[in-house]
Motif scaffolding. Structure first.
Motif, short mmCIF file in Angstrom:
data_model
loop_
_atom_site.label_atom_id
_atom_site.label_comp_id
_atom_site.label_asym_id
_atom_site.label_seq_id
_atom_site.Cartn_x
_atom_site.Cartn_y
_atom_site.Cartn_z
N LEU A 75 0.78 -1.20 -0.05
CA LEU A 75 0.02 0.30 0.13
C LEU A 75 0.93 1.34 -0.11
N GLN A 76 1.89 1.41 0.73
CA GLN A 76 2.98 2.35 0.61
C GLN A 76 3.22 2.79 -0.78
N HIS A 77 3.46 1.90 -1.62
CA HIS A 77 3.96 2.36 -2.77
C HIS A 77 3.21 3.28 -3.46
N HIS A 78 1.92 3.38 -3.37
CA HIS A 78 0.92 4.12 -4.31
C HIS A 78 0.84 5.76 -4.00
N GLY A 79 1.20 5.99 -2.96
CA GLY A 79 1.27 7.37 -2.50
C GLY A 79 2.60 8.24 -3.43
N GLY A 103 5.94 -2.03 -11.28
CA GLY A 103 6.55 -2.81 -10.02
C GLY A 103 7.70 -3.29 -10.23
N ARG A 104 8.40 -2.77 -11.31
CA ARG A 104 9.81 -3.05 -11.31
C ARG A 104 10.87 -2.54 -10.37
N ARG A 105 10.26 -1.29 -9.91
CA ARG A 105 10.80 -0.67 -8.80
C ARG A 105 9.92 -0.22 -7.79
N ARG A 106 9.98 -0.53 -6.57
CA ARG A 106 9.01 -0.34 -5.67
C ARG A 106 9.41 0.78 -4.70
N ASP A 144 14.60 -1.95 2.84
CA ASP A 144 15.11 -3.17 2.48
C ASP A 144 14.36 -4.02 1.40
N MET A 145 13.15 -3.38 1.25
CA MET A 145 12.08 -4.14 0.26
C MET A 145 11.91 -3.29 -0.73
N VAL A 146 12.08 -1.98 -0.62
CA VAL A 146 11.73 -0.88 -1.56
C VAL A 146 12.82 -0.11 -2.15
N ASP A 147 13.08 0.40 -2.96
CA ASP A 147 13.92 0.97 -3.88
C ASP A 147 14.12 2.45 -3.67
N LEU A 148 12.89 3.00 -3.54
CA LEU A 148 12.75 4.32 -3.54
C LEU A 148 11.79 4.86 -2.21
N LEU A 149 12.15 6.05 -1.68
CA LEU A 149 11.14 6.63 -0.89
C LEU A 149 10.73 7.85 -1.16
N GLN A 150 9.49 8.22 -0.94
CA GLN A 150 9.03 9.41 -1.00
C GLN A 150 9.22 10.23 0.32
N VAL A 151 9.92 11.24 0.33
CA VAL A 151 10.17 11.96 1.66
C VAL A 151 9.46 13.19 1.46
N ALA A 152 9.00 13.86 2.93
CA ALA A 152 8.43 15.10 2.99
C ALA A 152 9.18 15.52 4.11
N ALA A 153 9.66 16.91 3.90
CA ALA A 153 10.19 17.61 4.99
C ALA A 153 9.64 18.95 4.91
N ARG A 154 9.63 19.92 5.97
CA ARG A 154 8.98 21.09 5.94
C ARG A 154 9.86 22.45 6.33
N ASP A 155 9.68 23.20 5.63
CA ASP A 155 10.64 24.61 5.57
C ASP A 155 10.11 25.37 6.57
N GLU A 156 10.88 26.27 6.80
CA GLU A 156 10.54 27.70 7.79
C GLU A 156 9.16 28.51 7.55
N GLN A 157 8.82 28.16 6.21
CA GLN A 157 7.38 28.97 5.70
C GLN A 157 6.35 27.83 5.74
N ASP A 158 6.50 26.70 6.50
CA ASP A 158 5.60 25.59 6.42
C ASP A 158 5.36 25.21 5.07
N VAL A 159 6.07 25.10 4.19
CA VAL A 159 6.05 24.62 2.70
C VAL A 159 6.80 23.14 2.80
N ASP A 166 16.68 7.78 -2.99
CA ASP A 166 17.05 6.07 -3.12
C ASP A 166 16.82 5.74 -1.55
N ALA A 167 16.35 4.68 -1.40
CA ALA A 167 16.28 3.73 -0.05
C ALA A 167 17.40 3.28 0.35
N VAL A 168 18.42 4.03 0.41
CA VAL A 168 19.88 3.73 0.82
C VAL A 168 20.44 4.42 2.04
#
Length: 327
Positions: A75-79, A103-106, A144-159, A166-168
């Motif tokens: 399920l995590q893959h679809h976001g 699904g060649r990369r997850r 260790d089962m996924v190749d990539l991560l969607q990561v969110a971080a927030r800046d000082e302006q709340d953006v 890469d999930a490494v």
């Protein structure tokens, strides 16, 4: 029923459920499970013959009733796929979208630490050529089962800065495994970012936090299908002893599928509570063997408890506490 739903039901009943107790004690989801979902097109939901959004929720529910852990990782893959499909970063889309859809990369996600209200646990510092990410993402599944991560971080302006990384692990990204009550084979970890450099080329999009939160109800709805899957499996195992639970499942499903955005937390709470009651009823029905390792009922009770807390929000928690304490 569409062919995709029929295929999901067959996979859940003939592959996932028979192996669910083995997966429960493993250190990771079998690659063969994820490969099977990929081979049937389930890593690219937009490519399936699914008529409407409720049918998509029903597909998630069906797979979760086979093996929650496998479905949780999948399920995590679809976001990330949805975000990349809408991204203005054409080069990033061309580099990864086709492989992710097939699904060649997850992919996995690490977004909650920045997205939810309050001070961000993961911060984005603008620097020349991109950003540096500082802080932690406490709950990241599929490591260790996924190749990539969607990561969110927030800046000082709340953006919010969403990036596809890469999930490494490395000098600026460390990993600490977590021990969970259930879905341990999901390989859920805490990630710590120590000035991890994110070039502009890996940024999927940026969006004000307040704007992003307006769509949070649909994420909650999507996740809510997991609890219905656990409830449904418990009801199946109860058989003739299920009483009125099948009708309650139908009602909880209709509530989740049709709830207005502001009512989704109530629907999530109803589904999660039903999963807990159905799993406990299954344990009582199966008797003292439910206390032993390898019991389907024991696993379902733990999974239902996990889903009381997974992907929660203050509104869901309040609704659940009300349901659990006022009967």
């Amino acid at each position: 029923m569409s062919q995709a739903l029929r295929t999901a039901a067959e996979i859940a009943d003939t592959v996932l459920f028979p192996a669910a107790n083995t997966v429960d004690t493993a250190d990771r989801v079998p690659a063969s499970h994820l490969d099977l979902l990929a081979a049937n097109g389930f890593y690219g939901l937009s490519t399936l013959d699914i008529e409407d959004y409720p049918s998509l929720l029903r597909l998630v529910e069906t797979l979760a009733g086979g093996c929650l852990t496998t479905t949780f990782v999948w399920l995590q893959h679809h976001g990330p796929v949805r975000a990349l499909d809408r991204s203005a970063n054409q080069a990033l889309r061309e580099a990864y979208l086709a492989d992710l859809t097939a699904g060649r990369r997850r992919a996995g996600i690490a977004v909650g630490a920045a997205v939810r209200p309050g001070p961000p646990l993961l911060r984005a510092e603008p620097v020349e050529g991109g950003y540096r990410f500082h802080g932690s993402a406490p709950w990241v599944s599929g490591w260790d089962m996924v190749d990539l991560l969607q990561v969110a971080a927030r800046d000082e302006q709340d953006v919010l800065v969403f990036a596809l990384l890469d999930a490494v692990a490395g000098d600026s990204l460390s990993v600490a495994p977590l021990d969970l009550l259930a879905v341990q084979a999901s390989r859920t970890v805490t990630l710590t970012f120590d000035g991890c450099f994110v070039p502009h080329e890996r940024v999927v999009h940026t969006v004000p936090q307040a704007e992003h939160l307006t769509g949070d109800a649909e994420s909650q709805r999507f996740n809510g299908a997991l609890a219905l899957g656990v409830a449904g499996r418990a009801i199946t195992l109860l058989g003739d002893a299920a009483g009125t639970l099948p009708g309650q499942l139908d009602a909880a499903r209709a509530q989740l599928h049709t709830a207005a955005p502001e009512d989704v937390p109530l629907a999530r709470a109803a589904g999660a509570e039903l999963a807990l009651r159905a799993a406990n009823a299954c344990a009582v029905h199966q008797g003292s063997r439910s206390l032993l390792p390898g019991s389907d009922a024991q696993r379902l009770v733990r999974e239902a408890t996990f889903l009381l807390l997974f992907g929660s929000r203050p509104t869901i928690r309040s609704a659940l506490l009300s349901r659990l304490t006022q009967r």
